[in-house]
Design an enzyme around this catalytic site. Sequence first.
Site, PDB file in Angstrom:
ATOM      1  N   ASP B 352       0.824  -1.206   0.000  1.00 52.80           N
ATOM      2  CA  ASP B 352       0.000   0.000   0.000  1.00 52.80           C
ATOM      3  C   ASP B 352       0.862   1.262   0.000  1.00 52.80           C
ATOM      4  O   ASP B 352       0.536   2.247  -0.643  1.00 52.80           O
ATOM      5  CB  ASP B 352      -0.881   0.029   1.255  1.00 52.80           C
ATOM      6  CG  ASP B 352      -1.750  -1.207   1.410  1.00 52.80           C
ATOM      7  OD1 ASP B 352      -1.271  -2.308   1.082  1.00 52.80           O
ATOM      8  OD2 ASP B 352      -2.883  -1.081   1.889  1.00 52.80           O
ATOM      9  N   GLU B 494      -6.276 -11.026  -3.789  1.00 55.46           N
ATOM     10  CA  GLU B 494      -6.065 -11.997  -2.703  1.00 55.46           C
ATOM     11  C   GLU B 494      -7.170 -13.052  -2.602  1.00 55.46           C
ATOM     12  O   GLU B 494      -7.152 -13.874  -1.696  1.00 55.46           O
ATOM     13  CB  GLU B 494      -5.877 -11.258  -1.379  1.00 55.46           C
ATOM     14  CG  GLU B 494      -4.591 -10.436  -1.414  1.00 55.46           C
ATOM     15  CD  GLU B 494      -4.339  -9.654  -0.139  1.00 55.46           C
ATOM     16  OE1 GLU B 494      -5.271  -9.545   0.680  1.00 55.46           O
ATOM     17  OE2 GLU B 494      -3.205  -9.167   0.033  1.00 55.46           O
ATOM     18  N   GLN B 609      -9.866  -7.287  -6.122  1.00 54.34           N
ATOM     19  CA  GLN B 609      -9.372  -5.940  -6.426  1.00 54.34           C
ATOM     20  C   GLN B 609      -8.628  -5.942  -7.753  1.00 54.34           C
ATOM     21  O   GLN B 609      -8.407  -6.988  -8.347  1.00 54.34           O
ATOM     22  CB  GLN B 609      -8.422  -5.521  -5.324  1.00 54.34           C
ATOM     23  CG  GLN B 609      -7.149  -6.377  -5.280  1.00 54.34           C
ATOM     24  CD  GLN B 609      -6.486  -6.374  -3.924  1.00 54.34           C
ATOM     25  OE1 GLN B 609      -6.789  -7.246  -3.112  1.00 54.34           O
ATOM     26  NE2 GLN B 609      -5.635  -5.404  -3.687  1.00 54.34           N
TER      27      GLN B 609
END
Lengths: 776, 776
Positions: B352, B494, B609
């Site tokens: 991130d 993930e 995502q």
Amino acid sequence: MEMMQYNKGTGSLKNWLVEESAFDSRYLGKCEAIFALGNGYIGQRAALEERYVGETRGLFVTGTFNKFDENEVTELPNLPDLTWMDIWVDDTRFSMSECDTTDYSRTLNLKNGELTRKVTLHTRDGKNVRFTFKRFVSMADDHLMGTRVELETDSDIRLKVVTGVDGTVSNHGSQHLSEGDKRVYGGKILEYPCKTEQSGVSLILHTALLAEGKTRSMNDRRKLLTELTAEVVAGEKFTFDKISAVHSTRDLAYDGVAVEEAEKRLQPESLAAFEKVLEKSYDAHFEESEKAWAALWEDQDIFVGSENDFDQLGIRFALYHLNIMVKKDDSRVGIGAKAMTGEGYKGHSFWDTETFIFPYFMYAQPDTAKTLLTYRFKSLIGARNKAKENGYEGAMYPWESAWIDDGEVTPYYMGVEPITGNPQYCLTGKIELHVTADIALAVWQYYQTTGDQDFMDRCGYEILLDTARFWNSRLEWNADKNRYELTDVIGPDEYKEHVNNNAYTNYLVHLNMSLAAEIAGKLPQLNEKLYRTLCDKLGDLSKLKASIEEKLPLIYLPQPNAEGIIPQFDGYFDLKDLDLRKYKESPIVGLIYQDYNSHMLNDYKVAKQADVVELLYQQEDLFPADIKEKNYYYYEERTLHDSSLSKAIHSVLACDLGLHDVSYQMFEGALTTDLGQKMTSSNEGIHAANMGGIWQDVVMGFGGVRLYRGCLRIAPHLPDNWSELRYAIHWQGSRLAVTVRPGCVTIHNEGNAVDGLLLGGEKRSLASGETYTLDL
Amino acid sequence: MEMMQYNKGTGSLKNWLVEESAFDSRYLGKCEAIFALGNGYIGQRAALEERYVGETRGLFVTGTFNKFDENEVTELPNLPDLTWMDIWVDDTRFSMSECDTTDYSRTLNLKNGELTRKVTLHTRDGKNVRFTFKRFVSMADDHLMGTRVELETDSDIRLKVVTGVDGTVSNHGSQHLSEGDKRVYGGKILEYPCKTEQSGVSLILHTALLAEGKTRSMNDRRKLLTELTAEVVAGEKFTFDKISAVHSTRDLAYDGVAVEEAEKRLQPESLAAFEKVLEKSYDAHFEESEKAWAALWEDQDIFVGSENDFDQLGIRFALYHLNIMVKKDDSRVGIGAKAMTGEGYKGHSFWDTETFIFPYFMYAQPDTAKTLLTYRFKSLIGARNKAKENGYEGAMYPWESAWIDDGEVTPYYMGVEPITGNPQYCLTGKIELHVTADIALAVWQYYQTTGDQDFMDRCGYEILLDTARFWNSRLEWNADKNRYELTDVIGPDEYKEHVNNNAYTNYLVHLNMSLAAEIAGKLPQLNEKLYRTLCDKLGDLSKLKASIEEKLPLIYLPQPNAEGIIPQFDGYFDLKDLDLRKYKESPIVGLIYQDYNSHMLNDYKVAKQADVVELLYQQEDLFPADIKEKNYYYYEERTLHDSSLSKAIHSVLACDLGLHDVSYQMFEGALTTDLGQKMTSSNEGIHAANMGGIWQDVVMGFGGVRLYRGCLRIAPHLPDNWSELRYAIHWQGSRLAVTVRPGCVTIHNEGNAVDGLLLGGEKRSLASGETYTLDL
């Protein structure tokens, strides 16, 4: 209106129910403590299902002590919570402080150990849902806890309940437990393993929510939950049960089993046990528990015929707590000063056990009394270490005691002293010595009361002799005054630190040493083998005897002054007077500490609790009645009763002295310590010693029972408003049922023939089955 | 009515205020997180003063990581709470959920970092008290926090306030801190020392309640409190302030100081500092903080001329959080995935930081960007250990990173897997590899953007080379297919574990290795001494170069299929389809886990995502626009955006592709992740990466900024409803002020002359002070 109600039970429940009749979120702690459920193995604080600001949830399992870190002392860990439930009715989260609710009542049924709450929720949409919550901790199965929730609604509702195991609880922020790998079996049984960080006690909690409706399990850090959703139809009753269990490697079942072995067995064995539990219904389990309670009361109940119903309820309330505060068959554990109803005093045992609680068990359940003394016997390891660390011989018992080999566990750092802002240190663990003699005295009383020679041979003599060895090494010779002294001590009155020759302590030490000398003298004849064994363990006992006998006549025993007042310690009469009205009238316990720190208090004639008064009660022959009465009035005037160890003892002594009004007043004071309308007094837990104090007050005070020169004296003095008092006590192995009515007492011997009764000033025996009535 | 309001500021406060306009005790977490205050050193969660059921209080100090026990991983400890206040008006304990209150509003002023709450209490006696609560964490003094409470009452009241330091807080029940000896100085300054149990970081909290009225200090276990009592007169304003500070031995001031020395200095130095703080008023301190904020905004603000005011507020909200989430001068600390606004993700740094947050700092605050990369440089110790532990060479960065030498800190045990009830394990720490290449890429981008040769020489080359060494050892030769592969990995998505040849990973690894080979080739000429040093540290770099160059052409880089779709990983197209509508429409993040566990999800075409989409954004030259567009639609349809790392990236790519409506939609999705009306989305803390994502969306997406083949390209695409966008970026050491209006962009160079700009397809330079306008 007062929040606590005591007279709601009728018929067979008359004087069995304690009720909280209004909910006030400012006062959660009291009922969490006094309504606590338990069975000696488990102590479950009675926090409500839904959460409130200011709540303190609590679940304790006896003996699972752990030390959080080097700055703290070992304590009973607050275990993961099983009582919490989030309950949603449509979009309303049920809360009595946030929602509109009516018809609240919460009742502890002392007779069957069931806690029931009823309350009606009125949602913003105008739906009305009547809730009944029930709980019990099984008296029939140490490990078992149950909750039942019943709903009745006048409109269809969508119900959501989230509950399970919440391991985020801690002891005021100190976390004792490491979280293990959680599991869910069959979508129903939640398994939450954890382990104490320092002491390595493994625990497993199991719980299952049994309900019609849709359930799913959820989990979060330190949480394992079940969510139940159900559509509840207007007019139909919806019930769900939560059954839970806790097991640990410190269970008696694993006593003597190697740690690794116990750890290996714990998970499969506890899961199998829980699966077996689930084969029976909530009702079946509750019924078994209720039966166990019935059997207990059958044996232990005391009947008080008082104009004031509260007296009957109060003694039952005390008996309820006395019977859930100790695991009666586990001699590795003591009784916490707050029992297992809160985090206060960390689950530690004090002199409270022997001096206040023990007499109940000694007279009413001698086997439990033996368990308690055996705990002290097993704790000799720690007591001997403490003596050694302090430079003495023998056994110097810890002021605060936890697991049997922990030794002294009194916290030293006590936070900030409010007057100066400096750290405050606690000296009781170092210089409050009398607990060692208190334990010795309990052993001797137990022996006299039960005649349990086996216990004496295995444990009792050794305690009596080794405690005397300690005193023998602790006494200080004052050459100027040609006497032995005990300086720099704390007596029972903890508002006085670093005092010399505390009367209570010196007299008790004298007794402890006298008893030991007597034993050391007789034992070679009575049991030579044992004598040899003890000599091997403790050193040459003939030398000890000689040394004690040399010192005994030289031990300084404070005498009354010209006014007949016994100085509580050296120089007491030189202390300054203090106007105590502000403190005596205040409901705030320990208010004086806001104005005076412990250093300053040393200068004033102000006591926290019975000190000389405790001595005069314990050793009734030391002084004549007029001296005792003078001392009673003198010291009571200067005593704040800021300890719960005070009022009941004052009451018994007043009773002995015939001060009936004062005695009854003090009795009521003792009864209301936990049970009264003061809504913050029990926040940290109930006052365990006071439960024993209440029993002593009723049976030894009003009931007139006393061990006197080896005899059992029964000389009742009923309060004016009592018409009857019935209790049972054990004497020399026989159960004696005693009925007191104004003017007479009747004693019925339910066991074998006994002698050594002292009735109406005469020594008597009582044949098996004999009933004897004495006019008073 | 919606609880969150965004358009209340007017005049100079227009688009600076975020307001919660209604209080609902079911939704505490959101505003606790999004209204959090901080300064990079401190993160203070915005729990309200008075307690509520369901609240999560939080105070964090950067870098103070501690590991609770062997079953857990290190995390940022939740420090003793300073915000709590119990407030009593006569006998009413102030609570918005339990009392009658009106006129509530809570506002975070992004401009000056002040949080203000206003609410009126109506007591049962009919008294009305207007409260104003203000708070700030100083932007001018790392250690300083302040609270001010103002009351106006229409009747005389008795006010009681209890506040201080509450050390009973923990991280979801795990307690990291040992309590030290508390002190009170002069009856006013409370001192609360504590220490992390495992990592040995000492902390001291100081606080003082400044008020007219009577105060006294009180304390309890893990609590040190001041009680204020005052009679407040009708019509008069009563104000009290609480000023607090926290210091620790991990402060930059003690960097390099031996632990014992730092421990010795901490108490006197922090106390002296706090005494100095108290020499100034609350107002003075607040003003200094406000000035620091003003200077920050002067430099960092972005102006958005949108028909939708929310866009302007949203980017400022992101900038606010970006600027309080990192200590800009401390290269020993990273950025937590929830910054310091909650316990979520334990304060750990993930990819991130580099992939989502770093670009903001790189372009807007290059010094902070250098700090962040230096943190990764210092963390090479742990990365090398991780590589070694896994059997590889070089630097394998931790998936989750904490203190610089901690290495991998990803928790392995993740609780119970809801479908089977079995324990659930987290594999990201073992097989989500791409973070290592993400860091390398950030280093390279930083170098290109700043030209910071000194950083490259000290840190950057070493990171690039040692990460490539890792990949070089990690690649697997597939003899059948004659190629190098990366099998058994997790890509950005993930929801897919144990995949082979994740496209994102393989392409990025290829880039990482190419850059390293290039460096290894050039360095002997550029800086031979450094080259030698690096050879000594990392092994013969010429061999590494040769090895990499041999492998590079053989690394498998997945190609589009016949329909133009790049397989996310091997066998992706063979997965089953799943109807995602239920999950896409649900406000519950991760709802799919209620129906499918991670094992089952592996079988379906469903992504958490951006994965291929992330790749296409990062490496824009890999594929032509039509392929990118096809892939965008294909994968977006199959993406749940259950990660906050998703929407902003989708938005930027959509923007690049000219998909304007989609792009703006995704932008609004990113803006509302924390700021929107979803009241539970931020419970565990704000989404730090998304704050960077929002910035990327505005500046790199709509603002059109991109590093392209070593040049800075500026090619804006304003959304239809935007009339203007102004931002500043740094390029080669110069600050460029960019103004975008429909049809043109103006760039003003505020620094020295720069070249390497790519404007309208042409390479240009810009003289110092030059303004250049490009028609779009």
